[in-house]
Structure formats: C-alpha cells, structure tokens
Design a protein around this motif. Structure first.
Motif, PDB file in Angstrom:
ATOM      1  N   LYS A   1       0.916  -1.124  -0.053  1.00  0.00           N
ATOM      2  CA  LYS A   1      -0.101  -0.102   0.119  1.00  0.00           C
ATOM      3  C   LYS A   1       0.802   1.142  -0.032  1.00  0.00           C
ATOM      4  CE  LYS A   1      -3.978  -2.377   2.121  1.00  0.00           C
ATOM      5  NZ  LYS A   1      -5.109  -2.188   2.764  1.00  0.00           N
TER       6      LYS A   1
ATOM      7  N   ASP B   1       0.955   3.141  -2.336  1.00  0.00           N
ATOM      8  CA  ASP B   1       0.478   4.285  -3.074  1.00  0.00           C
ATOM      9  C   ASP B   1      -0.418   5.132  -2.451  1.00  0.00           C
ATOM     10  OD1 ASP B   1      -2.777   2.673  -3.250  1.00  0.00           O
ATOM     11  OD2 ASP B   1      -1.094   1.237  -2.974  1.00  0.00           O
TER      12      ASP B   1
ATOM     13  N   ALA C   1       0.039  -3.497  -4.476  1.00  0.00           N
ATOM     14  CA  ALA C   1      -0.846  -4.358  -5.415  1.00  0.00           C
ATOM     15  C   ALA C   1      -1.798  -3.483  -6.146  1.00  0.00           C
ATOM     16  CB  ALA C   1      -1.447  -5.307  -4.282  1.00  0.00           C
TER      17      ALA C   1
ATOM     18  N   SER D   1      -4.764  -8.768   9.241  1.00  0.00           N
ATOM     19  CA  SER D   1      -5.843  -9.247   8.044  1.00  0.00           C
ATOM     20  C   SER D   1      -5.788  -7.821   7.277  1.00  0.00           C
ATOM     21  CB  SER D   1      -7.088  -9.379   8.762  1.00  0.00           C
ATOM     22  OG  SER D   1      -8.019  -9.427   7.888  1.00  0.00           O
ATOM     23  N   GLY D   2      -5.862  -7.705   5.970  1.00  0.00           N
ATOM     24  CA  GLY D   2      -6.195  -6.647   5.226  1.00  0.00           C
ATOM     25  C   GLY D   2      -4.899  -5.833   4.772  1.00  0.00           C
TER      26      GLY D   2
ATOM     27  N   LYS E   1      -2.018  -9.350   1.501  1.00  0.00           N
ATOM     28  CA  LYS E   1      -1.665 -10.723   1.210  1.00  0.00           C
ATOM     29  C   LYS E   1      -2.163 -11.339   0.085  1.00  0.00           C
ATOM     30  CE  LYS E   1      -2.620 -12.462   5.214  1.00  0.00           C
ATOM     31  NZ  LYS E   1      -3.122 -11.022   5.734  1.00  0.00           N
ATOM     32  N   SER E   2      -3.078 -11.712  -0.006  1.00  0.00           N
ATOM     33  CA  SER E   2      -4.093 -12.135  -1.094  1.00  0.00           C
ATOM     34  C   SER E   2      -4.001 -11.329  -2.253  1.00  0.00           C
ATOM     35  CB  SER E   2      -5.473 -12.437  -0.855  1.00  0.00           C
ATOM     36  OG  SER E   2      -5.756 -13.138   0.351  1.00  0.00           O
ATOM     37  N   SER E   3      -3.873 -10.114  -2.313  1.00  0.00           N
ATOM     38  CA  SER E   3      -3.785  -9.346  -3.527  1.00  0.00           C
ATOM     39  C   SER E   3      -2.416  -9.450  -4.095  1.00  0.00           C
ATOM     40  CB  SER E   3      -4.008  -7.786  -3.104  1.00  0.00           C
ATOM     41  OG  SER E   3      -5.264  -7.554  -2.573  1.00  0.00           O
TER      42      SER E   3
HETATM   43  N1  LIG Z   1      -4.703   0.999  -1.898  1.00  0.00           N
HETATM   44  C1  LIG Z   1      -4.309  -0.071  -1.762  1.00  0.00           C
HETATM   45  N2  LIG Z   1      -5.032  -1.133  -1.235  1.00  0.00           N
HETATM   46  C2  LIG Z   1      -4.883  -2.298  -1.396  1.00  0.00           C
HETATM   47  C3  LIG Z   1      -3.475  -2.728  -1.833  1.00  0.00           C
HETATM   48  N3  LIG Z   1      -3.306  -4.107  -1.643  1.00  0.00           N
HETATM   49  C4  LIG Z   1      -4.341  -4.525  -1.180  1.00  0.00           C
HETATM   50  N4  LIG Z   1      -5.411  -3.563  -1.326  1.00  0.00           N
HETATM   51  C5  LIG Z   1      -6.800  -3.623  -0.701  1.00  0.00           C
HETATM   52  O1  LIG Z   1      -6.796  -3.857   0.727  1.00  0.00           O
HETATM   53  C6  LIG Z   1      -7.778  -4.884   1.143  1.00  0.00           C
HETATM   54  C7  LIG Z   1      -7.368  -6.037   1.574  1.00  0.00           C
HETATM   55  O2  LIG Z   1      -6.612  -6.852   0.709  1.00  0.00           O
HETATM   56  P1  LIG Z   1      -6.314  -8.286   0.880  1.00  0.00           P
HETATM   57  O3  LIG Z   1      -5.586  -8.749  -0.127  1.00  0.00           O
HETATM   58  O4  LIG Z   1      -7.723  -9.022   0.937  1.00  0.00           O
HETATM   59  O5  LIG Z   1      -5.730  -8.544   2.184  1.00  0.00           O
HETATM   60  P2  LIG Z   1      -5.274  -9.821   3.241  1.00  0.00           P
HETATM   61  O6  LIG Z   1      -3.918  -9.578   3.875  1.00  0.00           O
HETATM   62  O7  LIG Z   1      -5.268 -10.847   2.340  1.00  0.00           O
HETATM   63  O8  LIG Z   1      -6.222  -9.728   4.446  1.00  0.00           O
HETATM   64  P3  LIG Z   1      -6.799 -11.442   5.132  1.00  0.00           P
HETATM   65  O9  LIG Z   1      -7.313 -12.298   3.916  1.00  0.00           O
HETATM   66  O10 LIG Z   1      -8.149 -10.989   5.922  1.00  0.00           O
HETATM   67  O11 LIG Z   1      -5.929 -11.740   5.979  1.00  0.00           O
HETATM   68  C8  LIG Z   1      -8.500  -4.987  -0.332  1.00  0.00           C
HETATM   69  O12 LIG Z   1      -9.649  -4.232  -0.463  1.00  0.00           O
HETATM   70  C9  LIG Z   1      -7.610  -4.907  -1.182  1.00  0.00           C
HETATM   71  O13 LIG Z   1      -8.166  -4.300  -2.620  1.00  0.00           O
HETATM   72  C10 LIG Z   1      -2.533  -1.544  -2.311  1.00  0.00           C
HETATM   73  O14 LIG Z   1      -1.305  -1.765  -2.453  1.00  0.00           O
HETATM   74  N5  LIG Z   1      -2.978  -0.485  -2.093  1.00  0.00           N
END
Ligand SMILES: Nc1nc2c(ncn2[C@@H]2O[C@H](COP(=O)(O)OP(=O)(O)OP(=O)(O)O)[C@@H](O)[C@H]2O)c(=O)[nH]1
Ligand SMILES: [Mg+2]
Ligand SMILES: [Zn+2]
Length: 288
Positions: free
Chosen positions: A113, A115, A138, A162-163, A166-168
């Motif tokens: 993030k 950005d 991402a 969480s958030g 990771k998945s992105s």
């Molecule tokens: N602005 C921004 N948003 C991002 C970025 N990467 C992910 N997001 C947003 O952040 C939110 C969480 O992203 P996930 O990839 O679901 O996060 P996670 O770490 O997998 O979360 P859990 O599965 O709950 O552990 C989503 O709404 C994504 O679109 C980034 O680089 N920049």
C-alpha cells in the motif's frame, strides 16, 4: 517418483510430481502406525497407480514445520505490513519475525500500500535488521523484480495482519492469466477467509502460501536467554555488556541499551524485545 504435496482435501493429497503431472494420492496405512501424517509442503515419494492416481510411500525429512497453518519445508517468511489501513502493529510484526528466526525460516519484510502513504517510518525501524525490505502496491500492480528473484525456487509463506494485502499480492505473483480466474477465487480476497491451506506455484519456480485470517502463529517455546539472538541487529553488541548473562534490560554497562540510545537499534524493536522478554520470563509456553 518424487513430488511435493501442494493441497490436501478429505484424506486425498494432491502432489505435483517431477514429471509435471498432478497425482491424487492417499497415504498408505504405514504412516498411521508411525504416527506421521503427510503435510502440505512435504517432499514425498509416490507409487503411481495410473496417470492421475498414486500412493504416498515415503515422506522426506522436513526442513521446517509450522503447526498453524500446518505446512512443512517453508524456506522464507514474508511479513507483509501496510503503510496504513491497517496501521502497522510493530509488536505483532516483531513476533512474526522472531517466530521465523526461531524456526530457521528466513524472514523478509514487504511494505504494501505504498500508493496511499509513505513507507519511510517502517523502513527506518527495520533498516538495521538487514532483513530484505520490498516495497509494493498491489493496487498499482507494482512489485519489484527483486521480490520475484527472491522468491524464485523457494517455498514462501506470506503473513501479516488481516487487510494488509497478502491475497492481493499473491494473485499478482502467481500469474496474470489468473487475475479474474481460478486462482483469484481460490486465494480468496476480502474479509471472509478460510483456513484452507494450499501452495501456489510461481511461474519461475517455487511456491507461495497465503495465511489468511491467521492473526497468530503457534505457541512457541523460546528460551529467554536466546531471545536476543533472534534480533539480528542486537547480535553485534551482545559481547560488550559488563555482565555475561546480561538481559539488556536493567543491567548497568549494557552495550545493547547504549546502541538503542545511540540509534543503532530502533526503539520500537527494543520495546518489542523487552515485552517479549517479560512474557517469556513468566511463561514457558509463549502464545505468539
Ligand atoms: N490502496 C491499496 N489497497 C490495497 C493494496 N493491496 C490490497 N489493497 C486492498 O486492501 C484490502 C485487503 O486486501 P487483501 O488482499 O484481501 O488483504 P489480506 O492480507 O489478504 O487480508 P486477510 O485475507 O483478511 O488476511 C482489499 O480491499 C484490497 O483491494 C495496495 O497496494 N494499495
Ligand atoms: Mg487474504
Ligand atoms: Zn546488555
């Protein structure tokens, strides 16, 4: 034939073999007697039954083992932290880093993030650890080549609050042709995460693993006296303390505390050390 277990469902193990073929396998009764259960990440030997099925006949010795999530042979841990949304939790981050060190898994940091906010503070805190630091967005498809190189041929777990993204990140790393397809669904974006564990193969070789919803790793037994050894930036100061058993907390003439005051060890990292030390001192089982 040898292969790696990348997925397990209902007593079946899915094995990517050396010949590139995926075999659905069962573990033979022999393992039940020996009380070992195949795990995701295991290198195994299989006996092929037909072009899609086989039996696991042998599990190779494991180089590392995590219990939650249950997975073996992890080489690298990428601790993902977001610049904001959610704000960094440095104590949590340091616990993950120590957990990796204690298990012989090489840690690195990915600041995602970038950005929406600056990575400066996080970089400053971790500069002296010498852990590789990768900066990503991402959202903007921005992943440095150095991260791809770092992951090549290795099995890597991604962990973090969480958030953080990771998945992105994993969707991007695993391949563009799958952006809206199978893998994106399997990797599961968003809040509602499952505990299904699966290794995803990278195009250039190697595997990545998501740890969705795992806000903590397993209970860890670490000797208090060994804790400072898991903070790499402390190691060069350990010999200089006046007392050989120095805990680097209340003792006089402590080189570690000097290094904190002089800015060679960041305050945030030292605070995590003290907090972990206090907990380890009191309980044998440390719930990370
Ligand atoms: N602005 C921004 N948003 C991002 C970025 N990467 C992910 N997001 C947003 O952040 C939110 C969480 O992203 P996930 O990839 O679901 O996060 P996670 O770490 O997998 O979360 P859990 O599965 O709950 O552990 C989503 O709404 C994504 O679109 C980034 O680089 N920049
Ligand atoms: Mg996720
Ligand atoms: Zn000391």
């Amino acid at each position: 034939m040898q292969g790696i277990i990348f997925k397990g469902i209902g007593g079946f193990y899915y094995i990517k073999a050396e010949n590139g073929v995926v075999y659905e396998c069962k573990a033979r009764g022999i393992f039940r007697k020996e009380k070992i259960k195949p795990m995701i990440g295991d290198r195994v030997e299989i006996e092929i039954i037909d072009e899609k099925h086989g039996n696991i006949s042998k599990i190779m010795p494991r180089t590392s083992e995590l219990i939650r999530p249950p997975v073996s042979n992890i080489d690298l841990l990428i601790v993902v932290v977001a610049t904001i949304n959610p704000n960094p939790d440095f104590y949590f981050l340091d616990k993950l880093l120590v957990m990796a060190e204690a298990r012989g898994i090489k840690p690195a940091i990915c600041i995602n993030k970038t950005d929406i906010s600056s990575s400066q503070e996080i970089k400053q805190i971790y500069k002296n650890t010498k852990y590789p630091i990768f900066e990503t967005s991402a959202k903007n498809n921005s992943i440095p080549d150095e991260l791809y190189d770092y992951l090549k041929g290795k099995t890597t777990a991604f962990a973090g609050l969480s958030g953080v993204g990771k998945s992105s990140l994993l969707s991007l790393l695993v391949g563009d042709e799958l952006e809206t397809g199978e893998i994106s669904d399997k990797i599961q974006r968003g809040k509602h995460t499952t505990r299904h564990v699966e290794l995803f193969e990278l195009k250039d070789g190697g595997y990545v693993l998501d740890t969705p919803g795992f806000s903590s790793f397993e209970a860890e037994i670490i000797k208090v006296s060994e804790l400072c050894g898991y903070f790499p930036e402390m190691s060069e100061y350990l010999d200089g303390c006046r007392f050989s058993g120095c805990a680097h907390i209340n003792e006089p003439d402590c080189r570690v505390k000097d290094a904190v005051n002089d800015g060679f060890i960041s305050k945030s990292r030292y605070e995590s050390y003290v907090k972990m030390y206090d907990i380890l001192k009191q309980v044998k089982q440390w719930e990370l």
